[in-house]
Design an enzyme around this catalytic site. Structure first.
Site, PDB file in Angstrom:
ATOM      1  N   ASP A 264       0.828  -1.210   0.000  1.00 32.24           N
ATOM      2  CA  ASP A 264       0.000   0.000   0.000  1.00 32.24           C
ATOM      3  C   ASP A 264       0.866   1.265   0.000  1.00 32.24           C
ATOM      4  O   ASP A 264       1.978   1.250   0.521  1.00 32.24           O
ATOM      5  CB  ASP A 264      -0.900  -0.017   1.250  1.00 32.24           C
TER       6      ASP A 264
ATOM      7  N   ASN B 265     -10.677  -2.546  -5.857  1.00 30.71           N
ATOM      8  CA  ASN B 265      -9.886  -1.688  -6.764  1.00 30.71           C
ATOM      9  C   ASN B 265     -10.533  -1.509  -8.130  1.00 30.71           C
ATOM     10  O   ASN B 265     -10.189  -0.588  -8.874  1.00 30.71           O
ATOM     11  CB  ASN B 265      -8.454  -2.225  -6.939  1.00 30.71           C
TER      12      ASN B 265
HETATM   13  C1  FPP Z   1      -1.726   0.311  -3.362  1.00 32.40           C
HETATM   14  O1  FPP Z   1      -1.410   1.644  -3.471  1.00 32.40           O
HETATM   15  C2  FPP Z   1      -1.206  -0.450  -4.476  1.00 32.40           C
HETATM   16  C3  FPP Z   1      -1.942  -0.963  -5.500  1.00 32.40           C
HETATM   17  C4  FPP Z   1      -3.410  -0.798  -5.606  1.00 32.40           C
HETATM   18  C5  FPP Z   1      -1.316  -1.681  -6.589  1.00 32.40           C
HETATM   19  C6  FPP Z   1      -0.114  -2.495  -6.286  1.00 32.40           C
HETATM   20  C7  FPP Z   1       0.423  -2.948  -7.556  1.00 32.40           C
HETATM   21  C8  FPP Z   1       1.718  -2.979  -7.901  1.00 32.40           C
HETATM   22  C9  FPP Z   1       2.841  -2.660  -7.009  1.00 32.40           C
HETATM   23  C10 FPP Z   1       2.050  -3.349  -9.280  1.00 32.40           C
HETATM   24  C11 FPP Z   1       2.151  -4.658  -9.793  1.00 32.40           C
HETATM   25  C12 FPP Z   1       2.159  -5.874  -8.998  1.00 32.40           C
HETATM   26  C13 FPP Z   1       2.647  -7.027  -9.481  1.00 32.40           C
HETATM   27  C14 FPP Z   1       2.429  -8.322  -8.767  1.00 32.40           C
HETATM   28  C15 FPP Z   1       3.398  -7.044 -10.720  1.00 32.40           C
HETATM   29  P1  FPP Z   1      -2.572   2.730  -3.439  1.00 32.40           P
HETATM   30  O2  FPP Z   1      -2.789   3.175  -4.838  1.00 32.40           O
HETATM   31  O3  FPP Z   1      -3.784   2.218  -2.734  1.00 32.40           O
HETATM   32  O4  FPP Z   1      -1.852   3.840  -2.613  1.00 32.40           O
HETATM   33  P2  FPP Z   1      -2.524   4.932  -1.684  1.00 32.40           P
HETATM   34  O5  FPP Z   1      -3.090   4.222  -0.497  1.00 32.40           O
HETATM   35  O6  FPP Z   1      -1.345   5.789  -1.326  1.00 32.40           O
HETATM   36  O7  FPP Z   1      -3.533   5.660  -2.518  1.00 32.40           O
END
Ligand code: FPP
Length: 239
Positions: free
Chosen positions: A16, A64
């Protein structure tokens, strides 16, 4: 040898903080996800080197799907790119790739890349890398309940073990350790059945800053935990 001592068989990570990482730098959120993929690559390599049996990454939750289309599309593309670019490394490092979640909801072309990566790594004998994609624990449990009903299993025959075998994680050990980056202290629907006795590790570090050293630090923290699984401590009980 990176670390001595007890290594978790299975670690799960709630990655996250990508969006906040980008926004704090005046960058579009997708830049945070791009940087997040770099960290993903690094952590997968270290985990395999440490000798974990399973590493599950919570990359895209059922919730998501509610994000703007452009962000969803970028995340799907990043998964596709990661799988295409990393296949060689996964094979070289003997890693088996699997997914859990409602994969059928993904665009056909991404599903195809997932299936190909699963097939091409299926004979590997090392760590199992599980991408939780379009995944949520409640959704997984509900799908498992439906499968149990369809299989005609009688209530008196249903055990925790049998039920577990209908989950997406059937045949995988329960996570010993769940790590969450990004400062929130909740599980957010991640492995809610399997994580009943997991040790939890929360850090304020945002996922794009979660380096190899941060991962090793989390494992060291786990090594100091005493796991009792509801029983009493042998140490505490000693005279
Ligand atoms: C959370 O950050 C992260 C995600 C929703 C996506 C995670 C995905 C990756 C790291 C990319 C690919 C993964 C693989 C397995 C190749 P957020 O957007 O919720 O952050 P925030 O809480 O700061 O808004």
């Amino acid at each position: 040898m990176l670390l001595t001592g007890r290594i978790p068989k299975h670690a799960g990570i709630i990655m996250d903080g990508n969006g906040r990482w980008a926004e704090s730098r005046g960058l579009p959120r997708v830049e945070g996800h791009r940087r997040g993929v770099e960290r993903t690559k690094e952590v997968v390599e270290v985990a395999a080197e440490l000798g974990l049996k399973v590493l599950t990454l919570y990359a895209f939750s059922t919730e998501n799907w509610l994000r703007p289309n452009s962000e969803v599309t970028t995340l799907m593309k990043l998964l596709e790119l990661y799988l295409k670019r990393e296949l060689g490394n996964l094979v070289k490092n003997n890693v088996v790739f699997k997914t859990i979640g409602d994969i059928w909801r993904l665009p056909e072309d991404i599903q195809k890349v997932i299936r190909e990566t699963e097939e091409k790594t299926s004979l590997n004998k090392g760590m199992i890398l599980v991408a939780a994609w379009s995944y949520s624990g409640r959704n997984e449990i509900l799908r498992a309940v439906k499968k149990v009903l369809c299989a005609g299993i009688k209530p008196e025959d249903l055990t925790e073990e049998i039920f577990s075998s209908y989950l997406d994680t059937a045949a995988l050990p329960s996570p010993d350790l769940i790590i969450r980056t990004g400062g929130e202290m909740r599980i957010s629907n991640f492995l809610i059945w399997q994580g009943a006795y997991s040790e939890l590790y929360f850090t304020d570090t945002l996922w794009p800053d979660f380096t190899k050293d941060e991962f090793l630090f989390a494992i060291q923290d786990y090594q100091r935990r005493e796991r009792r699984f509801g029983a009493i401590s042998l140490k505490a009980d000693a005279p």
